[in-house]
Design an enzyme around this catalytic site. Structure first.
Site, PDB file in Angstrom:
ATOM      1  CD  GLU A   1       1.215  -0.958   5.124  1.00 13.34           C
ATOM      2  OE1 GLU A   1       1.979  -1.161   4.170  1.00 13.34           O
ATOM      3  OE2 GLU A   1       0.031  -1.360   5.148  1.00 13.34           O
TER       4      GLU A   1
ATOM      5  CG  ASN B   1     -12.876  -1.750   6.602  1.00 11.09           C
ATOM      6  OD1 ASN B   1     -12.166  -1.322   7.508  1.00 11.09           O
ATOM      7  ND2 ASN B   1     -12.396  -2.479   5.616  1.00 11.09           N
TER       8      ASN B   1
ATOM      9  CG  ASN C   1      -1.930  -1.061   1.252  1.00 13.91           C
ATOM     10  OD1 ASN C   1      -2.468  -1.414   0.208  1.00 13.91           O
ATOM     11  ND2 ASN C   1      -2.224  -1.608   2.423  1.00 13.91           N
TER      12      ASN C   1
ATOM     13  CE  LYS D   1      -4.702  -1.874  -1.893  1.00 13.43           C
ATOM     14  NZ  LYS D   1      -4.035  -3.177  -2.086  1.00 13.43           N
TER      15      LYS D   1
ATOM     16  CG  ASN E   1      -5.408   1.384   1.355  1.00  6.40           C
ATOM     17  OD1 ASN E   1      -6.359   0.676   1.640  1.00  6.40           O
ATOM     18  ND2 ASN E   1      -4.442   0.976   0.553  1.00  6.40           N
TER      19      ASN E   1
END
Length: 317
Positions: free
Chosen positions: A284, A220, A117, A202, A206
């Site tokens: 991340e 989610n 990602n 993406k 994210n």
């Protein structure tokens, strides 16, 4: 085909389970001896709509591990090179030691397929590995790892594959055998000449979903339940969209609808960032929202909502 999968999280185990029957050799590299030992001893248990199956280590399927201090993987040697290495670890795991390890297992016929990602990993890998041997992948497959040796397929998606060199014209037949192999294993995949659009799309999805679920400690789907969380989602989306446009990226017209569709399709999922926070692991955030902030800074743009959620996630870390 000979494939090495580096990373035995949810996606790594999913691809391993579905590809094992179609590979001449499939090697799965974990980050710990413990997981590699359990996989070798107990096998890989795979669950999907068709039921449950267990795959045992054999002459074509093997499990090993990579530990930075040792700079090697505990797997049997084999004179034949790998055709593809699937890099399926999170960005914080891409250390110099791991990059050197990958480089040592590649020759002029091996391609490295990166499933990370965010942004930034391609530059780090390109410092050591020939950029023509680097491929980028964006997948919407859904998977959940239930322990070291069990994985469930939670949703079918599409896997897009393309060159790191965005201006380079890709010969659709160059990786035909890989696309064919993925198709046999049940993965819808295709080569793409506009990976920058895929990656940005993406990244934005994210950057909206992951930090909010981590901060709010919700699934989610729960992001869609209140007007307040929806307002936060839209603010993050609009800021990120503006950065992409400033970079000259032509995003899909219905990206916002796609984002909401991801929340609905994965409504019961705990995002990877939420799982990292719950398990006291680094997230991340630096490569997702942090990369947007870095690009915005170069463009003299302000992203107040992204800066706020970035600092909140860093505080939670």
């Amino acid at each position: 085909m000979r494939i090495m999968i580096v990373g035995a999280g949810s996606l790594g185990l999913l691809f391993a389970a579905k590809l094992a029957a179609y590979c001449e050799r499939l090697t799965v590299i974990t980050r710990t001896r413990e997981q590699a030992g359990e996989l070798a001893g107990q096998g890989l248990e795979f669950n999907d709509a068709d039921g449950c199956q267990k795959l045992k280590q054999n002459e074509s399927l093997e499990f090993g591990y990579f530990i930075e201090e040792e700079q090697k993987a505990a797997v049997a040697t084999n004179s034949k090179p790998y055709d593809y290495i699937f890099l399926m670890v999170k960005q914080p795991a891409i250390t110099k030691e791991l990059v050197d390890y990958l480089d040592n297992h590649m020759d002029e016929r091996t391609y490295l397929l990166c499933f990370q990602n965010g942004m930034g990993h391609e530059e780090k890998l390109g410092e050591v590995i020939d950029s023509h041997r680097l491929l980028l992948a964006v997948t919407t497959e859904g998977a959940r790892r239930d322990g070291f040796t069990r994985v469930s397929h939670t949703g079918h998606g599409v896997t897009y594959i393309g060159s790191m060199q965005h201006s380079e014209e890709i010969d659709p037949s160059a990786h035909f055998l890989l696309v064919e192999l993925l198709g046999k294993a049940g993965f819808q995949s295709e080569m793409s000449k506009n990976m920058d659009v895929r990656i940005w799309s993406k990244l934005i999805i994210n950057a909206v979903i992951n930090p909010l679920t981590a901060i709010m400690r919700v699934t989610n789907g729960e992001l869609l339940n209140t007007t307040s969380s929806m307002s936060l989602m839209e603010a993050l989306y609009q800021e990120a969209y503006a950065v992409a446009l400033a970079q000259g990226v032509a995003l899909p017209d219905r990206l916002w609808e796609s984002l909401l569709g991801v929340c609905t399709a994965t409504s019961q999922n705990h995002s990877s960032m939420l799982q990292d926070i719950e398990n006291s692991r680094p997230t991340e955030i630096d490569r997702i929202n942090g990369s947007l902030l870095a690009i915005a800074n170069k463009l003299n743009m302000k992203l107040p909502t992204h800066e706020t959620v970035y600092l909140l996630v860093k505080a939670l870390e």
